[in-house]
Scaffold this motif. Structure first.
Motif, PDB file in Angstrom:
ATOM      1  N   ASN A   1       0.812  -1.220   0.000  1.00  0.00           N
ATOM      2  CA  ASN A   1       0.000   0.000   0.000  1.00  0.00           C
ATOM      3  C   ASN A   1       0.844   1.268   0.000  1.00  0.00           C
ATOM      4  OD1 ASN A   1      -2.473  -1.453   0.091  1.00  0.00           O
ATOM      5  ND2 ASN A   1      -2.073  -1.851   2.247  1.00  0.00           N
ATOM      6  N   ARG A   2       2.138   1.120  -0.129  1.00  0.00           N
ATOM      7  CA  ARG A   2       3.042   2.268  -0.182  1.00  0.00           C
ATOM      8  C   ARG A   2       3.838   2.220  -1.479  1.00  0.00           C
ATOM      9  NH1 ARG A   2       5.624   3.925   5.504  1.00  0.00           N
ATOM     10  NH2 ARG A   2       3.776   3.704   6.789  1.00  0.00           N
ATOM     11  N   GLN A   3       4.329   3.356  -1.863  1.00  0.00           N
ATOM     12  CA  GLN A   3       5.106   3.464  -3.098  1.00  0.00           C
ATOM     13  C   GLN A   3       6.596   3.420  -2.753  1.00  0.00           C
ATOM     14  OE1 GLN A   3       3.501   3.319  -5.910  1.00  0.00           O
ATOM     15  NE2 GLN A   3       5.336   3.368  -7.152  1.00  0.00           N
ATOM     16  N   GLY A   4       7.082   2.218  -2.429  1.00  0.00           N
ATOM     17  CA  GLY A   4       8.483   2.083  -2.069  1.00  0.00           C
ATOM     18  C   GLY A   4       8.966   0.672  -2.253  1.00  0.00           C
ATOM     19  N   GLY A   5      10.262   0.508  -2.080  1.00  0.00           N
ATOM     20  CA  GLY A   5      10.866  -0.806  -2.213  1.00  0.00           C
ATOM     21  C   GLY A   5      12.258  -0.810  -1.635  1.00  0.00           C
ATOM     22  N   LEU A   6      12.946  -1.909  -1.819  1.00  0.00           N
ATOM     23  CA  LEU A   6      14.303  -2.077  -1.312  1.00  0.00           C
ATOM     24  C   LEU A   6      15.216  -2.569  -2.423  1.00  0.00           C
ATOM     25  CD1 LEU A   6      13.521  -3.994   2.010  1.00  0.00           C
ATOM     26  CD2 LEU A   6      14.184  -1.590   1.802  1.00  0.00           C
ATOM     27  N   ILE A   7      16.386  -1.975  -2.514  1.00  0.00           N
ATOM     28  CA  ILE A   7      17.441  -2.538  -3.341  1.00  0.00           C
ATOM     29  C   ILE A   7      18.267  -3.391  -2.390  1.00  0.00           C
ATOM     30  CG2 ILE A   7      19.485  -2.115  -4.747  1.00  0.00           C
ATOM     31  CD1 ILE A   7      18.238   0.528  -5.623  1.00  0.00           C
ATOM     32  N   LEU A   8      18.335  -4.662  -2.683  1.00  0.00           N
ATOM     33  CA  LEU A   8      19.037  -5.621  -1.842  1.00  0.00           C
ATOM     34  C   LEU A   8      20.372  -5.951  -2.505  1.00  0.00           C
ATOM     35  CD1 LEU A   8      15.868  -7.788  -1.439  1.00  0.00           C
ATOM     36  CD2 LEU A   8      16.828  -6.321   0.335  1.00  0.00           C
ATOM     37  N   CYS A   9      21.436  -5.406  -1.942  1.00  0.00           N
ATOM     38  CA  CYS A   9      22.767  -5.593  -2.508  1.00  0.00           C
ATOM     39  C   CYS A   9      23.363  -6.885  -1.972  1.00  0.00           C
ATOM     40  CB  CYS A   9      23.656  -4.410  -2.165  1.00  0.00           C
ATOM     41  SG  CYS A   9      23.041  -2.843  -2.809  1.00  0.00           S
ATOM     42  N   LYS A  10      23.740  -7.735  -2.897  1.00  0.00           N
ATOM     43  CA  LYS A  10      24.382  -9.003  -2.569  1.00  0.00           C
ATOM     44  C   LYS A  10      25.873  -8.849  -2.898  1.00  0.00           C
ATOM     45  CE  LYS A  10      20.101 -10.764  -2.229  1.00  0.00           C
ATOM     46  NZ  LYS A  10      19.471 -12.038  -2.318  1.00  0.00           N
ATOM     47  N   ALA A  11      26.638  -9.910  -2.780  1.00  0.00           N
ATOM     48  CA  ALA A  11      28.079  -9.822  -3.005  1.00  0.00           C
ATOM     49  C   ALA A  11      28.428  -9.364  -4.425  1.00  0.00           C
ATOM     50  CB  ALA A  11      28.740 -11.165  -2.713  1.00  0.00           C
ATOM     51  N   HIS A  12      27.740  -9.885  -5.442  1.00  0.00           N
ATOM     52  CA  HIS A  12      28.112  -9.597  -6.825  1.00  0.00           C
ATOM     53  C   HIS A  12      26.980  -9.059  -7.682  1.00  0.00           C
ATOM     54  CE1 HIS A  12      31.926 -11.480  -5.983  1.00  0.00           C
ATOM     55  NE2 HIS A  12      31.288 -12.550  -5.507  1.00  0.00           N
TER      56      HIS A  12
ATOM     57  N   GLY B   1       4.813  -5.150  -2.211  1.00  0.00           N
ATOM     58  CA  GLY B   1       4.216  -6.474  -2.153  1.00  0.00           C
ATOM     59  C   GLY B   1       5.198  -7.627  -2.129  1.00  0.00           C
ATOM     60  N   ALA B   2       6.475  -7.362  -2.402  1.00  0.00           N
ATOM     61  CA  ALA B   2       7.460  -8.442  -2.529  1.00  0.00           C
ATOM     62  C   ALA B   2       7.937  -8.965  -1.182  1.00  0.00           C
ATOM     63  CB  ALA B   2       8.658  -7.952  -3.335  1.00  0.00           C
ATOM     64  N   ALA B   3       8.226 -10.256  -1.157  1.00  0.00           N
ATOM     65  CA  ALA B   3       8.813 -10.896   0.020  1.00  0.00           C
ATOM     66  C   ALA B   3      10.265 -10.454   0.147  1.00  0.00           C
ATOM     67  CB  ALA B   3       8.740 -12.411  -0.111  1.00  0.00           C
ATOM     68  N   VAL B   4      10.715 -10.240   1.370  1.00  0.00           N
ATOM     69  CA  VAL B   4      12.119  -9.922   1.634  1.00  0.00           C
ATOM     70  C   VAL B   4      12.565 -10.665   2.889  1.00  0.00           C
ATOM     71  CG1 VAL B   4      12.159  -7.657   0.521  1.00  0.00           C
ATOM     72  CG2 VAL B   4      11.528  -7.816   2.908  1.00  0.00           C
ATOM     73  N   GLY B   5      13.864 -10.932   2.944  1.00  0.00           N
ATOM     74  CA  GLY B   5      14.410 -11.605   4.114  1.00  0.00           C
ATOM     75  C   GLY B   5      14.346 -13.111   3.962  1.00  0.00           C
ATOM     76  N   GLY B   6      14.560 -13.783   5.061  1.00  0.00           N
ATOM     77  CA  GLY B   6      14.509 -15.239   5.068  1.00  0.00           C
ATOM     78  C   GLY B   6      15.516 -15.856   4.122  1.00  0.00           C
ATOM     79  N   MET B   7      15.131 -16.962   3.535  1.00  0.00           N
ATOM     80  CA  MET B   7      16.020 -17.705   2.642  1.00  0.00           C
ATOM     81  C   MET B   7      16.437 -16.909   1.406  1.00  0.00           C
ATOM     82  SD  MET B   7      14.235 -21.474   2.827  1.00  0.00           S
ATOM     83  CE  MET B   7      14.998 -21.931   1.307  1.00  0.00           C
ATOM     84  N   PHE B   8      15.586 -15.980   0.961  1.00  0.00           N
ATOM     85  CA  PHE B   8      15.894 -15.191  -0.235  1.00  0.00           C
ATOM     86  C   PHE B   8      17.139 -14.341  -0.063  1.00  0.00           C
ATOM     87  CE2 PHE B   8      11.193 -15.353  -0.919  1.00  0.00           C
ATOM     88  CZ  PHE B   8      11.222 -16.049  -2.110  1.00  0.00           C
ATOM     89  N   ASP B   9      17.342 -13.818   1.132  1.00  0.00           N
ATOM     90  CA  ASP B   9      18.310 -12.748   1.302  1.00  0.00           C
ATOM     91  C   ASP B   9      19.375 -13.020   2.357  1.00  0.00           C
ATOM     92  OD1 ASP B   9      16.988 -11.162  -0.674  1.00  0.00           O
ATOM     93  OD2 ASP B   9      15.427 -10.771   0.812  1.00  0.00           O
ATOM     94  N   LEU B  10      19.720 -14.283   2.551  1.00  0.00           N
ATOM     95  CA  LEU B  10      20.768 -14.623   3.510  1.00  0.00           C
ATOM     96  C   LEU B  10      22.100 -13.975   3.142  1.00  0.00           C
ATOM     97  CD1 LEU B  10      20.048 -18.410   4.140  1.00  0.00           C
ATOM     98  CD2 LEU B  10      19.597 -16.498   5.686  1.00  0.00           C
ATOM     99  N   ASP B  11      22.331 -13.785   1.850  1.00  0.00           N
ATOM    100  CA  ASP B  11      23.594 -13.223   1.382  1.00  0.00           C
ATOM    101  C   ASP B  11      23.555 -11.716   1.161  1.00  0.00           C
ATOM    102  OD1 ASP B  11      21.817 -13.523  -0.716  1.00  0.00           O
ATOM    103  OD2 ASP B  11      23.335 -14.147  -2.165  1.00  0.00           O
ATOM    104  N   CYS B  12      22.550 -11.048   1.671  1.00  0.00           N
ATOM    105  CA  CYS B  12      22.411  -9.603   1.520  1.00  0.00           C
ATOM    106  C   CYS B  12      23.460  -8.887   2.381  1.00  0.00           C
ATOM    107  CB  CYS B  12      20.998  -9.180   1.927  1.00  0.00           C
ATOM    108  SG  CYS B  12      20.648  -7.456   1.584  1.00  0.00           S
TER     109      CYS B  12
END
Length: 142
Positions: A6-17, A25-36
């Protein structure tokens, strides 16, 4: 967690490479982003907890859709074109000031270019967005 849809925002998730963008609406954290290694907020972002299995499934689908939307600029062979396309993609969802203030390094990691290439694309975008001064007609011709 889930980016508040319901908000106009997001996250850039920087990984190693590389980097990924998780929009509303997107899922973040957990198994998706262990290498963030770094997270950059874009726009008006808030995280919420998906209450049900259905909400979690929807968040996973949204994450995949955001991933797919970033794939289009990656199809460009010319690095400057990739940089321009990612800027245009963000400009569709966020105001110019927000896009201009995004770190070039993070945007570069999204589309596999050097930060300098993003800076060149930002400069080009600024020049095209700047209001053009009307040409002065010399007195002798008027």
């Amino acid at each position: 967690m889930r980016v508040d849809p319901n908000r106009q925002g997001g996250l850039i998730l920087c990984k190693a490479h590389h980097a990924e963008f998780a929009g509303p609406g997107a899922a973040v954290g957990g198994m998706f982003d262990l290498d963030c290694v770094r997270t950059i907020a874009v726009g008006d972002v808030a995280l919420i907890y998906p209450e049900s299995h259905q909400e979690r499934q929807q968040a996973y689908r949204q994450r995949q859709e955001w991933f797919n939307s970033i794939q289009q600029p990656l199809m460009e062979l010319v690095p400057l074109h990739r940089a321009q396309k990612i800027l245009h993609l963000f400009a569709q969802s966020f105001d110019g000031k927000t896009v201009a203030n995004l770190p070039s390094e993070a945007l570069a990691m999204l589309v596999g270019v050097f930060p300098h290439t993003i800076a060149m694309a930002k400069q080009s975008l600024k020049q095209h967005a700047a209001p053009q001064k009307p040409l002065a007609i010399p007195r002798a011709l008027s």
